[in-house]
Design an enzyme around this catalytic site. Structure first.
Site, PDB file in Angstrom:
ATOM      1  N   HIS A 179       0.762  -1.056   0.067  1.00 42.57           N
ATOM      2  CA  HIS A 179       0.145   0.010  -0.103  1.00 42.57           C
ATOM      3  C   HIS A 179       0.928   1.161  -0.083  1.00 42.57           C
ATOM      4  CE1 HIS A 179      -3.354   2.454   0.228  1.00 42.57           C
ATOM      5  NE2 HIS A 179      -3.996   1.882   1.357  1.00 42.57           N
ATOM      6  N   SER A 180       2.175   1.495   0.471  1.00 42.51           N
ATOM      7  CA  SER A 180       2.780   2.312   0.630  1.00 42.51           C
ATOM      8  C   SER A 180       3.271   3.163  -0.642  1.00 42.51           C
ATOM      9  CB  SER A 180       4.025   2.284   1.453  1.00 42.51           C
ATOM     10  OG  SER A 180       5.064   1.345   0.743  1.00 42.51           O
TER      11      SER A 180
END
Length: 745
Positions: free
Chosen positions: A459-460
């Site tokens: 997700h980052s």
């Protein structure tokens, strides 16, 4: 603010002095570094655009301008009003025979200056136009003449064929909202869920914050917004994601559902090719205002590298291979030859060679990837040893375009047990077996033994719409463009001259064997604790909601709140709640949201060692219902009416709280909404299947309420309401699940 709980890794020591604070050198240094990172990204993008011939504009536009100037000069007209003559005088005198060359050079220099000035003016004008947000405040379906004029000007200044990053230099800076407005909106948002006593206490903390600390913290944010292009995005990436020490599995990854490794990998790499050439159209908010495209840059060739205190994102300019995992073994598969990208049939051949390879996994190799699911501090320390002992193999995985997992088990929707099979499908994509995904990679393509596909996305580096856009293109290309031969193989012919896939060998030191075992145990515990539930709601869909002139997203969001709290008295206020949600959504779209501003204020307070009970209270709150809509962005790629079996089922993510839910939903065409629900089995307060039933009941309750209101309205007007209204619900038995149809994804 649910994700912001992961910012707990940033906790410098605090002072008890809440009064005046002098200028902070660490804070000023952080602002300087944020601006430096922002300018480096701008320069890197400028250089890439220059190399690809798209900055500052197409070379053809310069050539057209230069030709026009030369034509005017030939007709004895001077469009430069004497400037070209002055430029000619400044050029070296190479003798009479080169007089014409000096004239051409002068014209070229003048054309370049005029070209640059025109482009700069266009960028400034477009930035001013994109700063207008009045169109967001207009009622749905109503467009004023002012907005129509604004939209026409945006189209004119954007050019005929805008590319992916065409708007990046013209996007206005992220505004810093008024701190008074942010605090007011925050108090409004928590009022319904707090008791009178708790709210009075929170309001008192807010007043103290505004009186003592707010102006100083806001000043630093304003300073950062002037120096960097976005006052919060780099801190959000660092403190919410990269400084989190938790496992990436479940906590920082999400999944997408969709057979077909050869076609899928080929389609993904076609998307990368289009991305590099900026042939992907920019995303427009509500079809009007362009959104930032910066996150697209890190889709491919990207890995999250673990660190002892914080991770960092490593992105390569290019990668000509993918890393493949099958039955505990790792392989490096080249994706290109000197003549270009491998065909789908050639890629299929390479993957088949891996499937046919009988060699066993080496000791501990099978469970090696469990380290990427371990707490980040532990993985960072082990990776140092691994980099020394198995650098070539580690680089082959981390330097790959993406990761491919060829699972030996089937998954996906089955007609025999659609509900249970969808739940198992979601769980396999989100967590797998804990050791068959390289969770550090930007995304992993998962191909099950029965040909079903899925993505597991870290997700980052980007939000879901970015990877969702790529996934839509991949599925549409794989199904409708590449296709398959009559015998089931990818189209084309094998390439027997290709070398065998390279088996990666890991020289694993004895001291990390225990670490692998511990990581595997933790990953299996985390995987076993996740309860996933996926169900398609087919009683009605987006078209039914729009008949009531309501936002479909706001409608679902309010239904989720109703399902969570199960308060039937909320039904009467449903439309008001939908309107309020729309107002808050539009405020967030225009940079006037609450959570990012409060988060940034909290980060500044930590840098300044400034105690703020109000910000501590905001940061410590438990948000137990995390929701997200998965947008369908490329509707033209899928015809839901002609090909209903090819509509994606969307994807999901893990809960943000140990006693909470993670809920995502996707509108599949006009008549189906698919929900993905996750929670932790260890919690006695959550149950994904129970919430699913509550969601279905809430949606039917709300729909019945609106239909009853319409019936009473018609009766009040003296109309005959006999028979079925065109807005009536499809005939399904109340309380029973609508039948699930199989899809190819």
């Amino acid at each position: 603010m649910a994700e912001a709980h992961q910012a707990v890794g940033f906790r410098p020591s605090l002072t008890s002095d809440a009064g005046e604070v002098e200028l902070s050198a660490p804070m000023l240094q952080e602002i300087y570094l944020s601006g430096l990172r922002s300018w480096k990204r701008h320069l890197s993008r400028f250089w890439n655009d220059f190399l690809t011939g798209v900055f500052p504009a197409s070379p053809l536009s310069w050539l057209f301008l230069f030709s026009a100037i030369q034509l005017a000069w030939f007709l004895q007209l001077d469009p430069s009003l004497g400037l070209m003559e002055k430029i000619k005088e400044l050029l070296p005198d190479w003798g009479g025979q080169h007089h014409r060359l000096r004239g051409v050079l002068a014209a070229a220099l003048f054309a370049s200056c005029l070209w640059g000035a025109l482009i700069f003016t266009l960028h400034v004008a477009l930035r001013l136009l994109l700063s207008y947000h009045g169109w967001l405040l207009q009622p749905h379906g109503a467009t004023s003449s002012r907005t129509k004029t604004w939209l026409a000007l945006v189209h004119i200044f954007s050019g005929r064929h805008p590319m992916l990053f065409s708007y990046q230099r013209s996007l206005p800076r992220q505004p810093v909202p008024s701190v008074q407005d942010t605090v007011r909106k925050y108090l409004e948002s928590v009022r319904p869920v707090l008791s009178d006593e708790d709210f009075d206490w929170t309001a008192a903390l807010a007043r103290e914050f505004l009186r003592l600390q707010a102006s100083l913290l806001q000043w630093y944010l304003q300073l950062k917004s002037w120096w960097a292009s976005n006052y919060v995005s780099d801190w959000w990436e660092e403190f919410v994601y990269l400084r989190s020490r938790n496992s990436l599995m479940v906590n920082s990854n999400y999944y997408m559902m969709a057979a077909r490794a050869g076609n899928a990998v080929h389609a993904l790499l076609l998307y990368r090719h289009r991305l590099n050439r900026q042939e992907i159209l920019p995303t427009l908010l509500m079809g009007m205002r362009p959104l930032c495209s910066a996150q697209y840059e890190k889709i491919f060739n990207t890995t999250r590298i673990p660190g002892v205190h914080k991770d960092h994102i490593r992105h390569l300019r290019d990668s000509r291979h993918v890393a493949v995992f099958h039955r505990g073994r790792f392989f490096r598969v080249g994706t290109h030859t000197q003549s270009g990208l491998l065909s789908p049939r050639a890629l299929e051949q390479q993957f088949q060679r891996i499937l046919d390879d009988p060699s066993p996994a080496c000791p501990h190799e099978e469970h090696l990837a469990a380290l990427t699911a371990a707490p980040r501090d532990m993985w960072a320390q082990v990776r140092r040893s691994l980099k020394t002992q198995a650098q070539e193999a580690l680089e082959a995985v981390e330097g790959a375009a993406f990761f491919v997992s060829l699972d030996s088990e089937p998954a996906g929707l089955t007609r025999e047990d659609p509900a249970a099979s969808l739940d198992a499908y979601a769980h396999a994509l989100l967590a797998g077996r804990g050791h068959d995904r390289w969770f550090d990679k930007s995304f992993s393509l998962i191909v099950f033994s029965n040909g079903k596909l899925g993505l597991s996305v870290e997700h980052s580096w980007a939000d879901c719409p970015i990877s969702g856009h790529m996934w839509e293109f991949t599925l549409a290309t794989e199904c409708f463009q590449l296709g398959y031969a009559a015998d089931g193989h990818c189209k084309g012919h094998p390439d027997l001259s290709l070398p065998q896939p390279q088996r990666l060998h890991w020289d694993l030191p004895d001291k990390i064997h225990l670490s692998i075992s511990l990581a595997l145990r933790g990953a299996k515990t985390l995987s076993g604790n996740i309860d996933c539930h996926v169900f398609p709601f087919s009683h009605f869909g987006k078209s039914f909601i729009k008949r009531w002139h309501l936002s479909s997203d706001s409608f679902i969001q309010m239904a989720l709140q109703l399902a969570y709290f199960r308060d039937p008295q909320c039904l009467a206020l449903f439309r008001l709640a939908v309107d309020k949600h729309q107002a808050l959504l539009k405020a967030a779209m225009s940079g006037q949201g609450v959570d990012r501003h409060l988060f940034a204020l909290y980060i500044v307070s930590q840098f300044l060692h400034l105690q703020s009970p109000f910000l501590d209270q905001v940061h410590s709150e438990q948000w137990q219902l995390a929701t997200s809509q998965i947008p369908v962005q490329q509707i033209h790629l899928f015809d839901a009416h002609s090909y209903p079996d090819y509509v994606s089922s969307g994807g999901g993510f893990g809960p943000a709280d140990d006693h909470g839910y993670g809920v995502s939903y996707i509108f599949m065409g006009d008549d189906v909404i698919t929900f993905h629900i996750s929670s932790k089995k260890s919690s006695t307060r959550t149950d994904s299947h129970r919430l699913g039933q509550h969601i279905e009941d809430a949606l039917l309750d709300v729909a019945a309420l609106f239909q009853e209101g319409q019936r009473l309205k018609r009766r009040g007007l003296g109309e005959d309401d006999s028979g079925h209204s065109r807005d009536s619900l499809p005939c399904h038995t109340r309380g029973s699940r609508a039948p699930t149809t199989a899809t190819n994804f």
